[in-house]
Design a protein around this motif. Structure first.
Motif, PDB file in Angstrom:
ATOM      1  N   ARG A   1      14.590 -14.078  80.086  1.00  0.00           N
ATOM      2  CA  ARG A   1      14.617 -13.161  81.226  1.00  0.00           C
ATOM      3  C   ARG A   1      16.047 -12.793  81.607  1.00  0.00           C
ATOM      4  NH1 ARG A   1      10.902 -14.416  86.399  1.00  0.00           N
ATOM      5  NH2 ARG A   1       9.340 -14.156  84.765  1.00  0.00           N
ATOM      6  N   ALA A   2      16.954 -13.742  81.531  1.00  0.00           N
ATOM      7  CA  ALA A   2      18.353 -13.472  81.859  1.00  0.00           C
ATOM      8  C   ALA A   2      18.966 -12.474  80.885  1.00  0.00           C
ATOM      9  CB  ALA A   2      19.149 -14.770  81.851  1.00  0.00           C
ATOM     10  N   VAL A   3      18.654 -12.604  79.590  1.00  0.00           N
ATOM     11  CA  VAL A   3      19.159 -11.653  78.602  1.00  0.00           C
ATOM     12  C   VAL A   3      18.626 -10.254  78.900  1.00  0.00           C
ATOM     13  CG1 VAL A   3      19.040 -11.010  76.164  1.00  0.00           C
ATOM     14  CG2 VAL A   3      19.548 -13.370  76.803  1.00  0.00           C
ATOM     15  N   ARG A   4      17.347 -10.154  79.237  1.00  0.00           N
ATOM     16  CA  ARG A   4      16.779  -8.844  79.577  1.00  0.00           C
ATOM     17  C   ARG A   4      17.438  -8.270  80.835  1.00  0.00           C
ATOM     18  NH1 ARG A   4      11.870 -11.440  78.390  1.00  0.00           N
ATOM     19  NH2 ARG A   4      11.301 -11.528  80.589  1.00  0.00           N
ATOM     20  N   PHE A   5      17.730  -9.123  81.796  1.00  0.00           N
ATOM     21  CA  PHE A   5      18.359  -8.659  83.038  1.00  0.00           C
ATOM     22  C   PHE A   5      19.691  -7.986  82.742  1.00  0.00           C
ATOM     23  CE2 PHE A   5      21.333  -9.266  86.516  1.00  0.00           C
ATOM     24  CZ  PHE A   5      20.623  -8.840  87.622  1.00  0.00           C
ATOM     25  N   TYR A   6      20.577  -8.662  82.022  1.00  0.00           N
ATOM     26  CA  TYR A   6      21.882  -8.061  81.743  1.00  0.00           C
ATOM     27  C   TYR A   6      21.765  -6.879  80.777  1.00  0.00           C
ATOM     28  CZ  TYR A   6      24.847 -11.223  84.380  1.00  0.00           C
ATOM     29  OH  TYR A   6      25.480 -11.892  85.399  1.00  0.00           O
ATOM     30  N   GLY A   7      20.690  -6.828  79.989  1.00  0.00           N
ATOM     31  CA  GLY A   7      20.475  -5.683  79.107  1.00  0.00           C
ATOM     32  C   GLY A   7      20.157  -4.399  79.854  1.00  0.00           C
ATOM     33  N   LEU A   8      19.822  -4.495  81.143  1.00  0.00           N
ATOM     34  CA  LEU A   8      19.546  -3.305  81.946  1.00  0.00           C
ATOM     35  C   LEU A   8      20.807  -2.511  82.279  1.00  0.00           C
ATOM     36  CD1 LEU A   8      16.988  -4.849  84.482  1.00  0.00           C
ATOM     37  CD2 LEU A   8      16.475  -3.379  82.523  1.00  0.00           C
ATOM     38  N   PHE A   9      21.978  -3.112  82.101  1.00  0.00           N
ATOM     39  CA  PHE A   9      23.234  -2.461  82.466  1.00  0.00           C
ATOM     40  C   PHE A   9      23.899  -1.915  81.206  1.00  0.00           C
ATOM     41  CE2 PHE A   9      22.335  -5.816  85.491  1.00  0.00           C
ATOM     42  CZ  PHE A   9      22.474  -5.165  86.709  1.00  0.00           C
TER      43      PHE A   9
ATOM     44  N   ASP B   1      26.826  -0.896  80.473  1.00  0.00           N
ATOM     45  CA  ASP B   1      28.139  -1.449  80.161  1.00  0.00           C
ATOM     46  C   ASP B   1      28.198  -2.963  80.385  1.00  0.00           C
ATOM     47  OD1 ASP B   1      29.480   0.981  79.433  1.00  0.00           O
ATOM     48  OD2 ASP B   1      29.434   1.547  81.554  1.00  0.00           O
ATOM     49  N   GLY B   2      27.038  -3.592  80.521  1.00  0.00           N
ATOM     50  CA  GLY B   2      27.011  -5.032  80.715  1.00  0.00           C
ATOM     51  C   GLY B   2      27.238  -5.757  79.401  1.00  0.00           C
ATOM     52  N   PRO B   3      27.350  -7.068  79.438  1.00  0.00           N
ATOM     53  CA  PRO B   3      27.565  -7.821  78.201  1.00  0.00           C
ATOM     54  C   PRO B   3      26.317  -7.791  77.326  1.00  0.00           C
ATOM     55  CG  PRO B   3      27.150  -9.323  80.021  1.00  0.00           C
ATOM     56  CD  PRO B   3      27.255  -7.941  80.623  1.00  0.00           C
ATOM     57  N   ARG B   4      26.515  -7.591  76.049  1.00  0.00           N
ATOM     58  CA  ARG B   4      25.392  -7.651  75.110  1.00  0.00           C
ATOM     59  C   ARG B   4      25.250  -9.095  74.651  1.00  0.00           C
ATOM     60  NH1 ARG B   4      24.768  -5.112  70.394  1.00  0.00           N
ATOM     61  NH2 ARG B   4      26.994  -5.212  69.883  1.00  0.00           N
ATOM     62  N   LEU B   5      24.151  -9.701  75.080  1.00  0.00           N
ATOM     63  CA  LEU B   5      23.910 -11.114  74.814  1.00  0.00           C
ATOM     64  C   LEU B   5      22.752 -11.261  73.845  1.00  0.00           C
ATOM     65  CD1 LEU B   5      24.150 -12.253  78.541  1.00  0.00           C
ATOM     66  CD2 LEU B   5      25.956 -12.401  76.821  1.00  0.00           C
ATOM     67  N   GLY B   6      22.871 -12.208  72.947  1.00  0.00           N
ATOM     68  CA  GLY B   6      21.811 -12.453  71.982  1.00  0.00           C
ATOM     69  C   GLY B   6      21.235 -13.848  72.133  1.00  0.00           C
ATOM     70  N   LEU B   7      19.963 -13.983  71.803  1.00  0.00           N
ATOM     71  CA  LEU B   7      19.274 -15.274  71.892  1.00  0.00           C
ATOM     72  C   LEU B   7      18.368 -15.383  70.671  1.00  0.00           C
ATOM     73  CD1 LEU B   7      19.110 -17.607  74.005  1.00  0.00           C
ATOM     74  CD2 LEU B   7      17.009 -16.542  74.822  1.00  0.00           C
ATOM     75  N   GLU B   8      18.532 -16.443  69.906  1.00  0.00           N
ATOM     76  CA  GLU B   8      17.725 -16.601  68.700  1.00  0.00           C
ATOM     77  C   GLU B   8      17.481 -18.077  68.437  1.00  0.00           C
ATOM     78  OE1 GLU B   8      19.847 -15.229  65.282  1.00  0.00           O
ATOM     79  OE2 GLU B   8      21.662 -16.339  65.790  1.00  0.00           O
ATOM     80  N   THR B   9      16.431 -18.346  67.679  1.00  0.00           N
ATOM     81  CA  THR B   9      16.164 -19.712  67.248  1.00  0.00           C
ATOM     82  C   THR B   9      16.271 -19.759  65.732  1.00  0.00           C
ATOM     83  OG1 THR B   9      13.793 -19.244  67.215  1.00  0.00           O
ATOM     84  CG2 THR B   9      14.693 -20.276  69.201  1.00  0.00           C
ATOM     85  N   ALA B  10      16.767 -20.871  65.239  1.00  0.00           N
ATOM     86  CA  ALA B  10      16.883 -21.090  63.798  1.00  0.00           C
ATOM     87  C   ALA B  10      16.079 -22.332  63.451  1.00  0.00           C
ATOM     88  CB  ALA B  10      18.348 -21.271  63.396  1.00  0.00           C
ATOM     89  N   ALA B  11      15.130 -22.194  62.522  1.00  0.00           N
ATOM     90  CA  ALA B  11      14.258 -23.315  62.177  1.00  0.00           C
ATOM     91  C   ALA B  11      15.050 -24.468  61.582  1.00  0.00           C
ATOM     92  CB  ALA B  11      13.182 -22.862  61.203  1.00  0.00           C
ATOM     93  N   GLU B  12      16.150 -24.140  60.906  1.00  0.00           N
ATOM     94  CA  GLU B  12      16.989 -25.182  60.314  1.00  0.00           C
ATOM     95  C   GLU B  12      18.436 -24.793  60.520  1.00  0.00           C
ATOM     96  OE1 GLU B  12      17.703 -27.409  56.037  1.00  0.00           O
ATOM     97  OE2 GLU B  12      15.761 -26.534  56.509  1.00  0.00           O
ATOM     98  N   GLY B  13      19.103 -25.466  61.449  1.00  0.00           N
ATOM     99  CA  GLY B  13      20.490 -25.139  61.763  1.00  0.00           C
ATOM    100  C   GLY B  13      21.466 -25.899  60.892  1.00  0.00           C
ATOM    101  N   TYR B  14      22.705 -25.931  61.341  1.00  0.00           N
ATOM    102  CA  TYR B  14      23.757 -26.576  60.564  1.00  0.00           C
ATOM    103  C   TYR B  14      23.461 -28.053  60.328  1.00  0.00           C
ATOM    104  CZ  TYR B  14      26.749 -22.480  61.121  1.00  0.00           C
ATOM    105  OH  TYR B  14      27.273 -21.214  61.070  1.00  0.00           O
ATOM    106  N   GLY B  15      22.837 -28.703  61.284  1.00  0.00           N
ATOM    107  CA  GLY B  15      22.550 -30.126  61.143  1.00  0.00           C
ATOM    108  C   GLY B  15      21.173 -30.407  60.580  1.00  0.00           C
TER     109      GLY B  15
END
Length: 338
Positions: A97-105, A107-121
């Motif tokens: 919800r926070a990412v969507r909120f700032y996406g309404l602007f 000139d606001g910051p473009r923020l990304g949110l993702e999940t990775a099934a297998e990360g670096y560790g």
């Protein structure tokens, strides 16, 4: 160096106000930071001084991005975002919800949110990214601050300290690269494709435990304090810190561990064990408070001998040695720069 802020970050925070033509000397003075300190690459300021400087910059620029973004973010935007997420059932829905909120602007910051099934560790990760590197922010203060604030706000929302697994940055390592692991509390990499950080994906399901009353208390000092304090009411170390600071505000000397344990309604052994579980000790927390109070009190003109006694040093020379270890200079030299 925990509990203090590098002068590199102080200079970076001022960059936008300088670009806008704001006279930053009065802002530094109101934050009790000697302006001449900016010329010393080894200098540090207390977390309280840095938080006050950020608040002064918010007021002077009328911009939560401190003049470091392509367009201003009006004061109150962060608070409204917090109000939109506080009713979410878990951290995952709150972050989305926070990412969507700032996406309404636009000139606001473009923020990304993702999940990775297998990360670096080799485990599932939640990764959040800052997708822009605005030219108005050559020191990357804004993008790094967004990573810091989102991480610390996430910890506050669920009422537990969330460890970061790693952080990486879309630019070469700066001369003060050794500051980064202290700031983010995790391994840090540079020359990456984007600026981002990761936490264990299991935290997505952590319930939101804060309510509107707690949010009002947070917003009284946020987001400035989220930038300067690594924990916000989520750790035993933070509770110890509050107890120590309250004792000093009451005019008493810094209390020792048994008295702090009694104030927190636990035994000294239990307090030691809980601090150890957080990777710290009572002495480390006490020293961090000493640093913070010493820097602020010297800026206020308190006599060195009186300050040393109030902070529990047996003699002035012990205070001088500790202060030089913290800042690279003497108490008298630090104060004279103001």
């Amino acid at each position: 160096m925990g509990g203090t802020i590098s002068v590199h970050r102080v200079r970076a925070a001022l960059r936008g106000a300088d670009r806008l033509g704001v006279d930053t000397v009065p802002l530094l003075q109101r934050a009790r930071i000697p302006p001449l300190l900016l010329g010393d690459d080894n200098a540090r300021v207390s977390a309280a001084q840095f938080a006050e400087l950020v608040r002064e910059l918010h007021r002077a620029t009328d911009d939560e991005f401190l003049g470091l973004g392509p367009a201003p973010s009006r004061r109150g935007t962060f608070a409204m975002m917090c109000h939109t997420v506080i009713g979410c059932p878990d951290l995952g829905s709150a972050l989305r919800r926070a990412v969507r909120f700032y996406g309404l602007f636009p000139d606001g910051p473009r923020l990304g949110l993702e999940t990775a099934a297998e990360g670096y560790g080799g485990r599932a990760e939640l990764r959040y990214s800052v997708l822009d590197q605005p030219p108005e922010d050559p020191d990357h203060f804004l993008s790094e601050s967004l990573v810091v604030i989102w991480h610390r706000l996430s910890s506050w929302v669920v009422g537990r300290r969330i460890p970061l697994l790693w952080a990486e940055f879309a630019y070469p390592p700066p001369p003060h690269r050794e500051e980064y692991e202290r700031l983010f509390g995790c391994p840090c990499r540079f020359d990456a494709a984007r600026t981002r950080a990761a936490m264990d994906a299991d935290w997505l399901a952590a319930p939101v435990v804060r309510d509107e009353a707690a949010l009002r208390r947070l917003l009284h000092a946020a987001p400035a304090d989220l930038l300067s304090r690594r924990a916000w009411d989520t750790t035993v170390a933070e509770q110890v810190r509050h107890t120590l600071l309250n004792a000093l505000r009451d005019g008493t000397r810094l209390p020792e561990l048994p008295r702090v344990a009694a104030a927190l309604a636990v035994s000294p052994a239990t307090l030691r064990r809980r601090l150890a579980a957080e990777g710290t000790t009572f002495q480390q927390t006490k020293d961090a408070v000493r640093r913070e109070v010493a820097l602020a009190s010297l800026g206020d003109g308190e006599r060195i001998a009186e300050l040393a006694a109030r902070l529990g040093f047996s003699e002035d020379t012990a205070f001088h040695r500790a202060f030089r270890r913290w800042t690279g200079t003497t108490p008298g030299a630090y104060r004279s720069r103001g």
